[in-house]
Design a protein around this motif. Structure first.
Motif, PDB file in Angstrom:
ATOM      1  N   ILE A 163      49.934  49.780  22.063  1.00  0.00           N
ATOM      2  CA  ILE A 163      48.555  49.630  21.579  1.00  0.00           C
ATOM      3  C   ILE A 163      47.877  51.001  21.462  1.00  0.00           C
ATOM      4  N   ALA A 164      48.049  51.815  22.505  1.00  0.00           N
ATOM      5  CA  ALA A 164      47.425  53.145  22.491  1.00  0.00           C
ATOM      6  C   ALA A 164      47.972  53.966  21.333  1.00  0.00           C
ATOM      7  N   GLU A 165      49.283  53.849  21.139  1.00  0.00           N
ATOM      8  CA  GLU A 165      49.914  54.602  20.056  1.00  0.00           C
ATOM      9  C   GLU A 165      49.342  54.153  18.702  1.00  0.00           C
ATOM     10  N   ASP A 166      49.256  52.827  18.514  1.00  0.00           N
ATOM     11  CA  ASP A 166      48.728  52.311  17.250  1.00  0.00           C
ATOM     12  C   ASP A 166      47.280  52.740  17.025  1.00  0.00           C
ATOM     13  N   LEU A 167      46.547  52.863  18.138  1.00  0.00           N
ATOM     14  CA  LEU A 167      45.142  53.275  17.996  1.00  0.00           C
ATOM     15  C   LEU A 167      45.024  54.781  17.837  1.00  0.00           C
ATOM     16  N   GLY A 168      46.115  55.467  18.134  1.00  0.00           N
ATOM     17  CA  GLY A 168      46.109  56.926  18.067  1.00  0.00           C
ATOM     18  C   GLY A 168      45.328  57.568  19.209  1.00  0.00           C
ATOM     19  N   VAL A 169      45.386  56.935  20.401  1.00  0.00           N
ATOM     20  CA  VAL A 169      44.665  57.519  21.543  1.00  0.00           C
ATOM     21  C   VAL A 169      45.609  57.660  22.734  1.00  0.00           C
ATOM     22  N   LYS A 170      45.143  58.387  23.747  1.00  0.00           N
ATOM     23  CA  LYS A 170      45.941  58.561  24.964  1.00  0.00           C
ATOM     24  C   LYS A 170      45.820  57.306  25.825  1.00  0.00           C
ATOM     25  N   LEU A 171      46.771  57.126  26.732  1.00  0.00           N
ATOM     26  CA  LEU A 171      46.743  55.946  27.593  1.00  0.00           C
ATOM     27  C   LEU A 171      46.502  56.357  29.037  1.00  0.00           C
ATOM     28  N   GLU A 172      45.586  55.636  29.691  1.00  0.00           N
ATOM     29  CA  GLU A 172      45.376  55.882  31.118  1.00  0.00           C
ATOM     30  C   GLU A 172      45.500  54.547  31.830  1.00  0.00           C
ATOM     31  N   ILE A 173      46.353  54.503  32.870  1.00  0.00           N
ATOM     32  CA  ILE A 173      46.563  53.246  33.597  1.00  0.00           C
ATOM     33  C   ILE A 173      45.814  53.306  34.922  1.00  0.00           C
ATOM     34  N   GLN A 174      45.073  52.254  35.235  1.00  0.00           N
ATOM     35  CA  GLN A 174      44.434  52.190  36.556  1.00  0.00           C
ATOM     36  C   GLN A 174      44.956  51.001  37.325  1.00  0.00           C
ATOM     37  N   ASP A 175      45.500  51.297  38.502  1.00  0.00           N
ATOM     38  CA  ASP A 175      46.091  50.254  39.332  1.00  0.00           C
ATOM     39  C   ASP A 175      45.022  49.693  40.275  1.00  0.00           C
ATOM     40  N   ILE A 176      44.598  48.463  40.008  1.00  0.00           N
ATOM     41  CA  ILE A 176      43.516  47.849  40.790  1.00  0.00           C
ATOM     42  C   ILE A 176      44.013  46.502  41.300  1.00  0.00           C
ATOM     43  N   GLY A 177      43.476  46.010  42.410  1.00  0.00           N
ATOM     44  CA  GLY A 177      43.859  44.686  42.904  1.00  0.00           C
ATOM     45  C   GLY A 177      43.564  43.627  41.846  1.00  0.00           C
ATOM     46  N   PHE A 178      44.435  42.620  41.741  1.00  0.00           N
ATOM     47  CA  PHE A 178      44.279  41.637  40.666  1.00  0.00           C
ATOM     48  C   PHE A 178      42.881  41.019  40.652  1.00  0.00           C
ATOM     49  N   ASP A 179      42.351  40.735  41.825  1.00  0.00           N
ATOM     50  CA  ASP A 179      41.044  40.072  41.890  1.00  0.00           C
ATOM     51  C   ASP A 179      39.884  41.000  41.537  1.00  0.00           C
ATOM     52  N   SER A 180      40.137  42.308  41.426  1.00  0.00           N
ATOM     53  CA  SER A 180      39.050  43.222  41.042  1.00  0.00           C
ATOM     54  C   SER A 180      39.123  43.609  39.579  1.00  0.00           C
ATOM     55  N   LEU A 181      40.133  43.081  38.872  1.00  0.00           N
ATOM     56  CA  LEU A 181      40.304  43.495  37.474  1.00  0.00           C
ATOM     57  C   LEU A 181      39.156  43.034  36.585  1.00  0.00           C
ATOM     58  N   LEU A 182      38.776  41.767  36.712  1.00  0.00           N
ATOM     59  CA  LEU A 182      37.705  41.256  35.845  1.00  0.00           C
ATOM     60  C   LEU A 182      36.375  41.967  36.096  1.00  0.00           C
ATOM     61  N   PRO A 183      35.973  42.142  37.382  1.00  0.00           N
ATOM     62  CA  PRO A 183      34.753  42.929  37.604  1.00  0.00           C
ATOM     63  C   PRO A 183      34.857  44.337  37.021  1.00  0.00           C
TER      64      PRO A 183
ATOM     65  N   GLY B  30      42.618  35.026  43.146  1.00  0.00           N
ATOM     66  CA  GLY B  30      42.053  35.090  41.792  1.00  0.00           C
ATOM     67  C   GLY B  30      43.040  34.772  40.694  1.00  0.00           C
ATOM     68  N   SER B  31      44.257  34.351  41.036  1.00  0.00           N
ATOM     69  CA  SER B  31      45.251  34.080  39.992  1.00  0.00           C
ATOM     70  C   SER B  31      45.205  32.608  39.596  1.00  0.00           C
ATOM     71  N   ILE B  32      45.846  32.271  38.469  1.00  0.00           N
ATOM     72  CA  ILE B  32      45.873  30.862  38.105  1.00  0.00           C
ATOM     73  C   ILE B  32      46.755  30.089  39.090  1.00  0.00           C
ATOM     74  N   GLN B  33      47.673  30.814  39.746  1.00  0.00           N
ATOM     75  CA  GLN B  33      48.491  30.147  40.756  1.00  0.00           C
ATOM     76  C   GLN B  33      47.608  29.606  41.879  1.00  0.00           C
ATOM     77  N   GLU B  34      46.535  30.351  42.156  1.00  0.00           N
ATOM     78  CA  GLU B  34      45.618  29.898  43.199  1.00  0.00           C
ATOM     79  C   GLU B  34      44.972  28.564  42.771  1.00  0.00           C
ATOM     80  N   SER B  35      44.543  28.498  41.510  1.00  0.00           N
ATOM     81  CA  SER B  35      43.938  27.233  41.059  1.00  0.00           C
ATOM     82  C   SER B  35      44.982  26.126  40.985  1.00  0.00           C
TER      83      SER B  35
END
Ligand code: ARG
Length: 494
Positions: A75-95, A158-163
């Motif tokens: 996706i980053a390549e197609d957009l022509g931008v750099k990629l930065e990955i941030q590793d966050i707990g799954f339940d904090s991703l949406l916030p 926060g996963s669908i497995q929880e629900s």
């Protein structure tokens, strides 16, 4: 007259707060423009989910890899931008997405209807399925979700497995943890009987660990719970269109297959199972660089926080000693408030809530939060230290003609320091240990690195033991150092 004014104000507040979110959505969609103008795509993920995303040591370097990361790269390549990955707990991703800490989420996240209320999704890029992971010895006993009636099961917070667990296994008791690696550990140490997990991830864990087994869970799945998609902030149509274009190229060329294969190989390689004769199983010492990095961060955070905390502490304690109520009151209120709320919430507040206004990086947010917290405690230490000096000392100094300031500086403070010092040392030690809370916002401190090592090594207890020893070495050497200065101080005064 007054009443009407108040009514108008209250009404406007209600109106604004109901419509503001909608107005924001209606506001011009500049999501794609924004990413392009900063030339970086920030992707949030929870890297505990092989083969989707996981940490791997490649050429001695820690890297986040996996199918989702390859998709992010595309996706980053197609957009022509750099990629930065941030590793966050799954339940904090949406916030994190909502407050704009990340531009998009790619984390094996299912495009469920519930989530669609707060975020938008791209097309589905992969369909997994729901498995159950158990200990091999239980593989015969449990064959589907119904066999786990009234048993303890683990799911990711926060996963669908929880629900799924809540809805379809209402009689089982649920343990929900934020990292899958911790769930694996809980399973292996008999804390739980099973984990519900996405099929590809379950297979990956099982393939790398003969202490685990897996089978299809037999869950009834809604259409929307089936596939993983990219999440974006609501009202980001232009960004979604661009992402969907990349996804359709990926699908047309069957790239997910390649990505998955690659992920599988990286997983093996990182495990030292790449088929080479000389590849020995790794011991925990092999991961020393993670521990070293984590220790570095922990020391950095603690030293800076105690430093800034001390400055704040001095200011606050002087304010509290003032004769003027207007100066005293805010300081007292601050100290009481900080002491009365958990540091974890303070850290999250600085990162997420304040971050809504100004974007502070995780490390800086962590240091600010810990400093603000420590300042309150240090001010109490200084205040009680100063109070412990007999009033007669000030009186005597004053009667000798010293000003209030001079008396404080030359008579009271040096004596107070003797009482302050040991307590300050204690605070330092507390900060070394408690600052570990910053790991929840993704700061790479010792606890954060321990979790990475746990996931890389598939071992739970050894990394904990190493971390415990490192913390002890840190705090014990600090105690020794402080004692040394304390003795010196006493000596000087004799
Ligand atoms: N597909 C599941 C969900 O959306 C689990 C995803 C977990 N992802 C992860 N990176 N740990 O809830």
């Amino acid at each position: 007259m007054m009443k009407r004014k108040i009514m108008t104000i209250v009404l406007s507040i209600i109106l604004i707060s109901t419509f503001l979110p909608k107005i924001q959505v209606l506001a011009a969609d500049n999501s794609l423009k924004k990413v392009k103008s900063k030339e970086t795509l920030v992707v949030g993920t929870s890297a505990d989910f092989p083969p989707y995303e996981f940490h791997a040591t490649l050429d001695g370097q820690d890297e986040i890899v996996g199918m989702d990361i390859s998709i992010a790269e595309k996706i980053a390549e197609d957009l022509g931008v750099k990629l930065e990955i941030q590793d966050i707990g799954f339940d904090s991703l949406l916030p994190a997405l909502e407050v704009g800490k990340v531009d998009i989420i790619i984390s094996g996240m299912s495009a469920s209807d519930e989530r669609k209320e707060s975020v938008d999704f791209s097309e589905v890029y992969y369909i997994g399925g729901q498995n159950i992971v158990v200990r091999p010895s239980d593989n015969e006993i449990y064959t589907s979700k119904d066999d786990l009636y009234q048993k303890k099961i683990g799911v990711q917070t926060g996963s669908i497995q929880e629900s799924l667990a809540k809805e379809q296994m209402p009689d089982s008791s649920i343990l929900s943890l934020s990292k899958i690696t911790d769930l694996i550990l809980a399973l292996k140490t008999n804390k739980i009987e099973a984990i519900i997990m996405e099929k590809p991830s379950a297979m990956a864990y099982v393939a790398n660990d003969n202490g685990l087994a897996t089978f299809d869970g037999g869950f009834e799945l809604q259409e929307d719970e089936q596939g993983a998609a990219v999440a974006v902030k609501k009202g980001s149509a232009s960004l979604v269109t661009a992402i969907n274009q990349s996804i359709s190229t990926i699908k047309e060329n069957n790239l997910t297959e390649d990505y998955l294969k690659e992920a599988g190989e990286l997983l093996k390689e990182s495990q030292g199972q790449d088929g080479q004769e000389d590849s020995k199983p790794k011991t925990i010492i092999n991961y020393w660089s993670y521990f070293a990095k984590g220790t570095g961060y922990t020391i950095l955070i603690s030293v800076l926080s105690v430093f800034f905390g001390s400055i704040l502490g001095v200011i606050l304690s002087l304010m509290r000693l003032s004769d003027r109520k207007l100066i005293r009151l805010p300081a007292t209120a601050y100290v009481e408030f900080v002491r009365g709320t958990p540091m974890m919430i303070q850290v999250m507040f600085i990162y997420f809530a304040v971050g809504y206004l100004i974007n502070i990086p995780a490390l800086a947010s962590g240091i600010i939060a810990v400093s603000l917290n420590s300042g309150a405690y240090i001010s109490e230490i200084i205040r009680s230290g100063l109070n412990s000096v007999n009033k007669g000392q000030t009186e005597a100094a004053r009667s000798l003609g010293m000003s209030k300031k001079t008396a404080m500086r030359y008579i009271v403070f040096p004596q107070a320091l003797k009482n302050i010092w040991p307590a300050l040392g204690n605070e330092f030690i507390t900060i070394i240990k408690e600052s570990s809370i910053v790991s929840i916002i993704g700061v790479g401190d010792l606890i954060f690195q321990t979790k990475i090592v746990t996931s890389l090594s598939y071992r739970g207890i050894a990394p904990l033991a190493v971390t415990m020893v490192i913390y002890f070495i840190l705090t014990f050497s600090l105690t020794k150092l402080l004692n040394h200065y304390e003795r010196k101080m006493n000596h000087d005064q004799i």
